[in-house]
Design an enzyme around this catalytic site. Structure first.
Site, PDB file in Angstrom:
ATOM      1  N   SER A   1       0.823  -1.207   0.000  1.00  0.00           N
ATOM      2  CA  SER A   1       0.000   0.000   0.000  1.00  0.00           C
ATOM      3  C   SER A   1       0.859   1.260   0.000  1.00  0.00           C
ATOM      4  O   SER A   1       0.434   2.304  -0.473  1.00  0.00           O
ATOM      5  CB  SER A   1      -0.937   0.006   1.211  1.00  0.00           C
ATOM      6  OG  SER A   1      -1.891  -1.031   1.088  1.00  0.00           O
ATOM      7  N   SER A   2       2.073   1.154   0.536  1.00  0.00           N
ATOM      8  CA  SER A   2       2.992   2.292   0.590  1.00  0.00           C
ATOM      9  C   SER A   2       4.393   1.784   0.939  1.00  0.00           C
ATOM     10  O   SER A   2       4.602   0.589   1.090  1.00  0.00           O
ATOM     11  CB  SER A   2       2.526   3.308   1.644  1.00  0.00           C
ATOM     12  OG  SER A   2       2.565   2.716   2.932  1.00  0.00           O
TER      13      SER A   2
ATOM     14  N   TYR B   1       8.679  -3.867  18.881  1.00  0.00           N
ATOM     15  CA  TYR B   1       8.967  -3.909  17.448  1.00  0.00           C
ATOM     16  C   TYR B   1      10.236  -4.731  17.201  1.00  0.00           C
ATOM     17  O   TYR B   1      10.256  -5.611  16.335  1.00  0.00           O
ATOM     18  CB  TYR B   1       9.125  -2.488  16.916  1.00  0.00           C
ATOM     19  CG  TYR B   1       9.568  -2.420  15.473  1.00  0.00           C
ATOM     20  CD1 TYR B   1       8.680  -2.706  14.451  1.00  0.00           C
ATOM     21  CD2 TYR B   1      10.876  -2.059  15.142  1.00  0.00           C
ATOM     22  CE1 TYR B   1       9.080  -2.644  13.119  1.00  0.00           C
ATOM     23  CE2 TYR B   1      11.277  -1.996  13.813  1.00  0.00           C
ATOM     24  CZ  TYR B   1      10.373  -2.283  12.823  1.00  0.00           C
ATOM     25  OH  TYR B   1      10.781  -2.228  11.502  1.00  0.00           O
TER      26      TYR B   1
END
Length: 186
Positions: free
Chosen positions: A12-13, A157
């Protein structure tokens, strides 16, 4: 020579979109790129604008959420039905979270791992058996330098990227016996 069939997640990006566009623009047309996007193509303005004339020529959008077993299976089955193979899988889909790890909710951690690690695992489990059977293929897992070094406020993360590193290191050894090659991008 037939073009290589490429499946890239998280287009998407960002890195996924840039990779998909780069391969689809290859002047020798060596790649047919299936780029996964989260929503219907009508809502993916950034993707459509970047794709331009490549859309449905060498670049094909596939709506998929890597956290959905059914969507992953359906997307891989669709590409396999059309081409009988996936030559290259790029596991790129991911999200980042900046937080203080000890106060982050378990739900946040689960969502992060579901996208960053388990999404990669879902795709790999769907694509790898046919690569092993054909004794040919490449899988590229996009990680992060945080998969090697953790920094403040990026502990969860980093943990999800550490998981990708560990998984990739182990399976790369096993898959060499089947001429399937693994790469880790940081």
């Amino acid at each position: 020579m037939a073009p290589q069939v490429v499946l890239i997640t998280g287009c998407s990006s960002g890195i996924g979109l840039a990779t998909a566009i780069h391969l689809a623009r290859d002047s020798d047309k060596r790649f047919l790129v299936y780029a996964t996007i989260l929503g219907p193509i009508e809502k993916e303005v950034t993707f459509r604008e970047a794709a331009g004339e490549l859309l449905n020529a060498t670049l094909f959008p596939v709506e998929m959420d890597v956290t959905s077993d059914d969507m992953v299976k359906n997307a891989v089955a669709m590409v396999m039905t059309q081409h009988g193979r996936i030559d290259i899988l790029v596991n790129n889909a991911g999200v980042g979270v900046i937080n203080v790890s000890e106060v982050a909710s378990v739900e946040v951690a689960k969502k992060l791992f579901d996208i960053n690690f388990f999404g990669m695992l879902r795709l790999t489990r769907e694509v790898l058996p046919s690569m092993k059977k054909r004794r040919s293929g490449r899988i590229i897992n996009i990680s992060s330098n945080n998969g090697i070094f953790a920094f403040p406020y990026l502990g969860l993360y980093a943990a999800s990227k550490h998981a990708i590193e560990g998984f990739s290191q182990e399976i790369a050894i096993v898959c060499r016996f089947f001429n399937v090659w693994w790469h880790i991008g940081l």
